[in-house]
Design an enzyme around this catalytic site. Structure first.
Site, short mmCIF file in Angstrom:
data_model
loop_
_atom_site.label_atom_id
_atom_site.label_comp_id
_atom_site.label_asym_id
_atom_site.label_seq_id
_atom_site.Cartn_x
_atom_site.Cartn_y
_atom_site.Cartn_z
N ASP A 134 87.57 77.55 44.14
CA ASP A 134 88.67 78.06 43.31
C ASP A 134 88.06 79.05 42.32
OD1 ASP A 134 90.59 78.44 41.33
OD2 ASP A 134 91.29 76.35 41.40
N HIS A 135 88.41 80.30 42.50
CA HIS A 135 87.75 81.34 41.71
C HIS A 135 88.16 81.30 40.24
CE1 HIS A 135 85.16 84.57 41.18
NE2 HIS A 135 85.65 85.47 42.01
#
Ligand code: CAO
Length: 557
Positions: A529-530
């Site tokens: 999850d950036h």
């Protein structure tokens, strides 16, 4: 061709508040060139024909009068074109659409705005089809409201369609729909009554001068939200008596008053907003006196997109087409688990900005060790697969990289870092994918993990897992290694922030600096999850995994 400021009635020294084009720009006929504003109204001065702008002859903030040169246009048309007369103090209605191509444009009807607010009573506004050019065979393809519905200004009432295009007809006012006058497939044209809307605060109309029909420039009252449909207002108590119908021009101000929010923008900006699905009432204007310009609309959209999942559109999948028109079909019902999985995956993919890093690790030594181990244990012992090592290595790496063991707060203000390391393992079962959890994998040995995975997988197949065995994962591994593949994009299992995908190991020639050596390489795909993890952290996490798998003695460090 010199383009001049058109006759603006008795308006003098109006200010140029926006210059919409630059030298060298290619314009179409009717594209806005500049926006001028007097005390009473603002107007766009559009190009009278298509061509290329050679020069702009006015400056922002300058004052201009009728006849002043605005720009020089290199046009195919040879003759000098001058904009036609308009009356300045105007309220805008919607434009007729392109001939045979319905398009909800503001009209070029320009009228004197001499209405006054006399009464506040419940009235019924009859909304009718606006000027749709000379489009033929326009039919109602969708009716979006019914009697009793509440509508806000700009809410679509019906969708009409010609052979070439379809258009929504939005309500120019807010209120309650008291009657729908059209039916599906009904042929409509300009003036066909669509619906009656009960509304408060509509003025009593004084008969102003007849609407003048101008062409360019288009005029919009600074405080009015333009609307596609025309409105005839009939006080409710007089409706049945067939009270005189009046046009939108007479109701322009009350429309804005009902909306409760004024919008200060020109037709071109309104068109852009419609195309981008933006409600201009939510946009802050950066132009003179708060006028909304195109860049404001674009920035608004950009901000919304960057705002992430809180603003993500609701998932409302379109209906499937009728495939049986083209051949035989069969309906395969999803199990409840598959349906839930589909929803969760869709939600995850839509709301989490996934990044997947791919790598491959030399597991030649690990495989030698694993095979020795299995040989020693013999047929009675639970077989140790590469997965047991992966679970252990991940748990240890998660301890070193706390963010990977976290969950992002929905308000994006914090990460909850978990101080336990529970690894979910995706298991393929006939009922669908299921993810049992190996708890405290960091503290367990490889053999214990292998046994636990075997036990959890067989319980999953038999659908005998209990909730505790399915909950609490902090990270997931999805191993397709037994099946094949060179890499894939595993989808994060929220509220986790990362997942490791494992593909099939293959023997490859690897250069050792002197010669090619046959090495067993295992492909890994790490999705993260950036919002919670940046690329450098992910690369370091991956490096830790690969180093440990290449030499599992590191697990003892
Ligand atoms: N490369 C090559 N061979 C591999 C391998 C890899 N990466 N991973 C496992 N193998 C081998 C095993 O060593 C075993 O070989 P042997 O029979 O010769 O010993 C064989 O493949 C079968 O392994 P397995 O599948 O029984 O065991 P596992 O521990 O690898 O996996 C489980 C267990 C439950 C995860 C697996 O059965 C499963 O369900 N996998 C599917 C997961 C899945 O569907 N993920 C997708 C999620 S997204 O849709």
């Amino acid at each position: 061709m010199r383009i001049t400021v058109p006759d603006m009635g008795d308006a003098r020294d109006v200010e140029v508040i926006e210059i919409c084009v630059a030298s060298g720009d290619t314009v179409s006929g009717n594209d806005a060139l500049i926006v001028v504003e007097s005390e009473k109204a603002s107007m766009e001065v559009p190009s009278p024909s298509a061509g290329t702008i050679e020069s702009i002859e006015v400056e922002l903030g300058a004052t201009v009068n009728s006849g002043d040169v605005i720009a020089v246009l290199a046009s195919q048309e040879s003759e000098f074109v001058e904009s036609r007369n308009v009356t300045e103090s105007a309220a805008a209605a919607k434009a007729p659409a392109e001939a045979s191509s319905p398009d909800p444009q503001p009209t070029t009807h320009v009228v004197d705005d001499t209405t006054s607010l006399k009464e506040r009573e419940l009235q019924v506004a009859v909304i009718s089809v606006p000027d749709i050019g000379d489009a033929k065979g326009v039919i109602v393809v969708e009716i979006l409201v019914k009697a009793g519905d509440s509508v806000a200004i700009a809410d679509p009432l019906v969708v009409i369609e010609s052979e070439k295009a379809s258009m929504e007809i939005p309500s120019p006012i807010g209120g309650e729909v008291s009657q729908v006058h059209v039916e599906l497939d009904q042929v409509v044209s300009k003036g066909t009554e669509i619906a009656s809307i009960k509304t408060l605060d509509v003025v009593d109309q004084e008969d102003g001068p007849d609407p003048q029909v101008g062409h360019p420039p288009r005029v919009d009252n600074a405080d009015q939200e333009a609307s596609a449909a025309t409105v005839d207002v009939v006080p409710e108590d007089r409706q049945e008596e067939g009270a005189t119908e009046r046009t939108l021009a007479h109701t322009a101000e009350p429309v804005a008053a009902l909306a409760g929010q004024s919008v200060y923008a020109g037709p071109a900006v309104r068109k852009l907003a419609r195309e981008m699905g933006v409600d201009l009432r939510a946009v802050k204007g950066s132009g003179a006196r708060g006028r909304i310009v195109k860049d404001d609309v674009k920035s608004y959209v950009k901000d919304k997109l960057n705002a992430g999942p809180r603003h993500a559109p609701v998932d409302s999948p379109p209906e499937l087409p009728d495939f049986s028109l083209y051949g035989e079909t069969e309906i395969l019902e999803l199990t409840r688990m598959e349906a839930r999985g589909a929803r969760n995956l869709s939600q995850s993919w839509r709301t989490i900005p996934h990044v997947t890093e791919h790598d491959e690790v030399d597991v030649t030594d690990l495989e030698t060790f694993r095979k020795t181990l299995n040989a020693e244990r013999g047929a009675d012992g639970v077989k140790v697969t590469p997965l047991a090592f992966l679970i252990k290595v991940c748990a240890v790496a998660l301890k070193q990289f706390p963010k990977f063991n976290g969950s992002i707060d929905p308000s994006f203000t914090s990460l909850v870092i978990k101080k336990y390391w529970h690894i979910g393992v995706a298991v393929d079962t006939p009922a669908g994918l299921i993810v049992p959890v190996v708890k405290d994998a960091n503290a367990k040995g490889i053999l214990q993990i292998a046994e636990e995975v075997r036990e959890l997988a067989s319980l999953a197949q038999a659908r005998r897992l209990v909730p505790d065995q399915l909950s609490g994962a902090t990270f997931t591994i999805s191993s397709l290694g037994a099946l094949g593949g060179r890499g894939f994009t595993p989808i994060i299992n929220p509220p986790e922030v990362a997942i490791l995908g494992v593909s099939r190991m293959v023997m490859k020639p690897v250069w050792d600096g002197t010669s090619f050596q046959p090495r067993r390489m295992l492909p890994l795909s790490l999705s993260y999850d950036h919002r919670a993890i940046n690329g450098a952290e992910a690369a370091r996490f991956m490096q830790t995994l690969t180093l440990a798998l290449a030499d599992i003695r590191r697990l003892t460090l």
